[in-house]
Design a protein around this motif. Structure first.
Motif, PDB file in Angstrom:
ATOM      1  N   GLN A 102       0.846  -1.190   0.000  1.00  0.00           N
ATOM      2  CA  GLN A 102       0.000   0.000   0.000  1.00  0.00           C
ATOM      3  C   GLN A 102       0.886   1.247   0.000  1.00  0.00           C
ATOM      4  O   GLN A 102       1.884   1.291   0.729  1.00  0.00           O
ATOM      5  CB  GLN A 102      -0.917   0.013   1.231  1.00  0.00           C
ATOM      6  N   PRO A 103       0.569   2.269  -0.804  1.00  0.00           N
ATOM      7  CA  PRO A 103       1.406   3.468  -0.864  1.00  0.00           C
ATOM      8  C   PRO A 103       1.684   4.083   0.503  1.00  0.00           C
ATOM      9  O   PRO A 103       2.794   4.551   0.763  1.00  0.00           O
ATOM     10  CB  PRO A 103       0.596   4.419  -1.752  1.00  0.00           C
ATOM     11  N   LYS A 104       0.699   4.067   1.394  1.00  0.00           N
ATOM     12  CA  LYS A 104       0.844   4.698   2.705  1.00  0.00           C
ATOM     13  C   LYS A 104       1.851   3.976   3.606  1.00  0.00           C
ATOM     14  O   LYS A 104       2.326   4.534   4.596  1.00  0.00           O
ATOM     15  CB  LYS A 104      -0.507   4.746   3.421  1.00  0.00           C
ATOM     16  N   ASP A 105       2.205   2.719   3.269  1.00  0.00           N
ATOM     17  CA  ASP A 105       3.118   1.938   4.101  1.00  0.00           C
ATOM     18  C   ASP A 105       4.573   2.088   3.690  1.00  0.00           C
ATOM     19  O   ASP A 105       5.457   1.491   4.328  1.00  0.00           O
ATOM     20  CB  ASP A 105       2.738   0.450   4.046  1.00  0.00           C
ATOM     21  N   ASN A 106       4.846   2.872   2.650  1.00  0.00           N
ATOM     22  CA  ASN A 106       6.229   3.012   2.201  1.00  0.00           C
ATOM     23  C   ASN A 106       7.036   3.885   3.143  1.00  0.00           C
ATOM     24  O   ASN A 106       6.510   4.801   3.784  1.00  0.00           O
ATOM     25  CB  ASN A 106       6.266   3.592   0.783  1.00  0.00           C
TER      26      ASN A 106
ATOM     27  N   ARG B  79      16.028   2.907  11.617  1.00  0.00           N
ATOM     28  CA  ARG B  79      15.077   4.007  11.799  1.00  0.00           C
ATOM     29  C   ARG B  79      14.337   4.202  10.485  1.00  0.00           C
ATOM     30  O   ARG B  79      14.942   4.122   9.410  1.00  0.00           O
ATOM     31  CB  ARG B  79      15.787   5.312  12.187  1.00  0.00           C
ATOM     32  N   ARG B  80      13.037   4.480  10.578  1.00  0.00           N
ATOM     33  CA  ARG B  80      12.228   4.619   9.370  1.00  0.00           C
ATOM     34  C   ARG B  80      11.545   5.979   9.326  1.00  0.00           C
ATOM     35  O   ARG B  80      11.155   6.522  10.364  1.00  0.00           O
ATOM     36  CB  ARG B  80      11.178   3.511   9.307  1.00  0.00           C
ATOM     37  N   VAL B  81      11.412   6.502   8.112  1.00  0.00           N
ATOM     38  CA  VAL B  81      10.717   7.771   7.875  1.00  0.00           C
ATOM     39  C   VAL B  81       9.594   7.496   6.886  1.00  0.00           C
ATOM     40  O   VAL B  81       9.814   6.891   5.824  1.00  0.00           O
ATOM     41  CB  VAL B  81      11.674   8.837   7.312  1.00  0.00           C
ATOM     42  N   ALA B  82       8.382   7.916   7.209  1.00  0.00           N
ATOM     43  CA  ALA B  82       7.227   7.676   6.341  1.00  0.00           C
ATOM     44  C   ALA B  82       7.438   8.322   4.976  1.00  0.00           C
ATOM     45  O   ALA B  82       7.940   9.449   4.865  1.00  0.00           O
ATOM     46  CB  ALA B  82       5.962   8.212   6.997  1.00  0.00           C
ATOM     47  N   HIS B  83       7.032   7.594   3.932  1.00  0.00           N
ATOM     48  CA  HIS B  83       7.132   8.082   2.555  1.00  0.00           C
ATOM     49  C   HIS B  83       5.765   7.918   1.895  1.00  0.00           C
ATOM     50  O   HIS B  83       5.561   7.052   1.035  1.00  0.00           O
ATOM     51  CB  HIS B  83       8.205   7.299   1.797  1.00  0.00           C
ATOM     52  N   PRO B  84       4.796   8.731   2.288  1.00  0.00           N
ATOM     53  CA  PRO B  84       3.419   8.554   1.802  1.00  0.00           C
ATOM     54  C   PRO B  84       3.238   8.888   0.332  1.00  0.00           C
ATOM     55  O   PRO B  84       2.154   8.660  -0.222  1.00  0.00           O
ATOM     56  CB  PRO B  84       2.617   9.517   2.688  1.00  0.00           C
ATOM     57  N   GLN B  85       4.267   9.414  -0.305  1.00  0.00           N
ATOM     58  CA  GLN B  85       4.162   9.750  -1.728  1.00  0.00           C
ATOM     59  C   GLN B  85       4.105   8.509  -2.611  1.00  0.00           C
ATOM     60  O   GLN B  85       3.836   8.614  -3.811  1.00  0.00           O
ATOM     61  CB  GLN B  85       5.344  10.634  -2.155  1.00  0.00           C
ATOM     62  N   GLY B  86       4.355   7.330  -2.047  1.00  0.00           N
ATOM     63  CA  GLY B  86       4.261   6.095  -2.827  1.00  0.00           C
ATOM     64  C   GLY B  86       5.540   5.291  -2.785  1.00  0.00           C
ATOM     65  O   GLY B  86       6.466   5.573  -2.013  1.00  0.00           O
ATOM     66  N   GLY B  87       5.590   4.250  -3.623  1.00  0.00           N
ATOM     67  CA  GLY B  87       6.780   3.416  -3.697  1.00  0.00           C
ATOM     68  C   GLY B  87       7.984   4.214  -4.147  1.00  0.00           C
ATOM     69  O   GLY B  87       7.884   5.110  -4.990  1.00  0.00           O
TER      70      GLY B  87
ATOM     71  N   SER C 108       4.538   7.914  -7.893  1.00  0.00           N
ATOM     72  CA  SER C 108       3.457   8.873  -8.122  1.00  0.00           C
ATOM     73  C   SER C 108       3.946  10.092  -8.896  1.00  0.00           C
ATOM     74  O   SER C 108       3.236  11.095  -8.984  1.00  0.00           O
ATOM     75  CB  SER C 108       2.846   9.313  -6.796  1.00  0.00           C
ATOM     76  N   ALA C 109       5.177  10.025  -9.422  1.00  0.00           N
ATOM     77  CA  ALA C 109       5.793  11.058 -10.260  1.00  0.00           C
ATOM     78  C   ALA C 109       6.348  12.231  -9.469  1.00  0.00           C
ATOM     79  O   ALA C 109       6.776  13.219 -10.064  1.00  0.00           O
ATOM     80  CB  ALA C 109       4.820  11.570 -11.324  1.00  0.00           C
ATOM     81  N   SER C 110       6.378  12.159  -8.151  1.00  0.00           N
ATOM     82  CA  SER C 110       6.919  13.261  -7.354  1.00  0.00           C
ATOM     83  C   SER C 110       8.355  12.976  -6.949  1.00  0.00           C
ATOM     84  O   SER C 110       8.753  11.812  -6.789  1.00  0.00           O
ATOM     85  CB  SER C 110       6.064  13.490  -6.111  1.00  0.00           C
TER      86      SER C 110
END
Length: 496
Positions: free
Chosen positions: A115-119, A179-187, A207-209
């Motif tokens: 899921q994109p939100k889990d990246n 350590r992890r940082v959320a990457h909600p922009q996608g894979g 997501s092209a960003s």
């Protein structure tokens, strides 16, 4: 009525089967007679097997190859909760060209979650990286090898496909800190660290960003972790940070490159064929999007203009190279937008990856979809003007990188799940080969003929599935890492 042709065919098949059975009975009787005449025949040692060198395509698809531990000074496997297509070692202040064991390494990786939100962007510190094999001592005592953990990969798989981040290590390390940082922009398609400020990291997403992050805070927390507390944050929720800057391309992309000469200067490319130049400005921001570099329509050799990779010149602050799915490698000058200064048809299929040598500034390497890679001297850069070309790999080249310590050495990764190390200074010596084969204990009937294996092929690493990227460590000579769908490998070949 029955077909007489079918009936006669069936009769012939039955007769052939009866004849075959009779022949087998006669052969068995002859073998028994030979054993009666020579009862020691069964005890004779079988003829030695002819020596074979493994190459892609040999053996059965399900054949399992055994790893020779003496081929590695160290070989460690670790993995994150989701597969990673991309990673990069982070430069550190622990010392340049360090050789003493144990080692500590830092890297940043980007995940491909369900899921994109889990990246996430994963910051990994491996401490206590020891040798996994030591050569026998002169007095004959074995110093031995430290066996890798044999835990089943399946035991850590959850029904959702999420995996528990862990490291498979020998008796003396390594220890994985995470350590992890959320990457909600996608894979995460690509992640790259700024060489002058390793805490500044750029990521491109599906997501092209493209985002630029300041990871100082999680890196400081990572450095503060002890061996005893290493596993405490493996399952903790990822930190949520706001990117320093974000830019939306017209399409997703994989091309991303920081300048090695100008602090903060960045390039990003996309599948629409556009390249954006990020110029650093005051206040930790970048000027981006005012104009894009793009090759003229129809200047390639296929209909796909996708920019696959980008590389800055190690000696010219405004010069960079790109490779594209239209079979070209282009040289650009950022002072002369929007078109390239030079375009060369480098391969007959998509050009996937590039590497510009930091030690020999005129040398550029390119890897293609057909499994070939080529070496170019930019002082005479023209179509079919490559100075060396190799077709060892059987599937697309997915990564290529020059060694930061040895100018003639580079490594390639391929979709054939091999990482190969090459020494371009080596030339074939047929006399030496003949001496080696003559002194071999096993017959050389199946030894490779000239041309079967390139003389420049120094080392081959395997054992991962869906191999994507490799990188040399910037501070530890010979140390490198690979990422694949199933794991990361940290290794140092013993012959480097």
């Amino acid at each position: 009525a029955r077909d007489p042709k079918k009936r006669s065919a069936a009769r012939r098949a039955k007769e052939q089967e009866q004849m075959q059975e009779a022949d087998e009975m006669v052969e068995d009787e002859m073998q028994n007679e030979e054993l009666d005449e020579d009862p020691n025949a069964m005890n004779e040692d079988p003829a030695p097997q002819a020596m074979q060198v493994w190459q892609p395509g040999m053996g059965e698809d399900d054949e399992e190859l055994e790893c020779d531990p003496s081929a590695y000074n160290c070989l460690h496997t670790f993995r994150l909760e989701w597969p990673c297509l991309t990673f990069e070692f982070l430069r550190d202040s622990l010392g340049a060209e360090r050789t003493a064991w144990p080692h500590t390494v830092l890297l940043v990786a980007g995940t491909q979650a369900a899921q994109p939100k889990d990246n996430t962007l994963a910051l990994v510190r491996l401490s206590a990286v020891n040798q996994t094999y030591k050569a026998p001592k002169p007095n004959g005592e074995e110093s031995g090898s430290e066996s890798e953990s044999s835990e089943s990969e399946d035991e850590d798989n959850e029904p959702s496909g999420r995996r528990r981040a862990r490291v498979k290590a020998g008796k003396n390390g390594p220890v994985m800190h995470l350590r992890r940082v959320a990457h909600p922009q996608g894979g995460v398609n690509k992640v790259r660290s700024c060489p002058q400020a390793p805490q500044i990291v750029a990521s491109s997403s599906d997501s092209a960003s493209v985002q630029v992050w300041d990871l100082s805070q999680p890196l400081d927390a990572l450095s503060a972790q002890t061996a005893e507390s290493a596993g405490e944050n493996a399952s903790a929720p990822p930190a949520r940070l706001t990117p320093l800057q974000m830019f939306k391309h017209a399409d997703e992309g994989w091309a991303l490159a920081w300048s090695p000469l100008v602090h903060g200067r960045l390039l990003s490319g996309d599948c629409a064929g556009k390249i954006q130049l990020w110029e650093p400005s005051e206040g930790g921001k970048w000027g981006v999007g005012q104009s894009a570099f793009q090759a003229p329509a129809g200047s390639g050799f296929s209909d796909n203009p996708s920019v696959e990779d980008l590389q800055w010149s190690p000696s010219e602050t405004t010069v960079f190279a790109s490779c594209s799915a239209d079979q070209t490698v282009r040289i650009w000058d950022s002072r002369l937008p929007p078109g390239p200064a030079l375009t060369v048809r480098a391969h007959k299929t998509d050009v996937n990856v590039l590497s510009w040598s930091s030690l020999t500034a005129c040398m550029l390497a390119s890897g293609s979809d057909d499994g070939s890679f080529r070496i170019w001297d930019l002082r005479s850069f023209k179509a079919d003007g490559f100075v060396a070309g190799f077709t060892y790999h059987k599937k697309p080249i997915t990564s290529i990188e020059w060694s930061p310590f040895e100018s003639p050495m580079l490594a390639t990764c391929s979709a054939d799940n091999q990482m190969a190390v090459w020494d371009l200074s080596v030339e074939r010596d047929t006399e030496e080969e003949a001496e080696v084969l003559a002194s071999a204990e096993t017959p050389s009937a199946a030894a490779p003929a000239e041309g079967d294996l390139p003389a420049q092929l120094l080392f081959v690493h395997q054992g991962q599935n869906d191999l994507k990227e490799m990188h040399w460590h910037p501070h530890i000579p010979g140390m490198c890492a690979t990422t694949a769908a199933d794991s990361f490998n940290l290794l140092r070949p013993s012959n480097l």
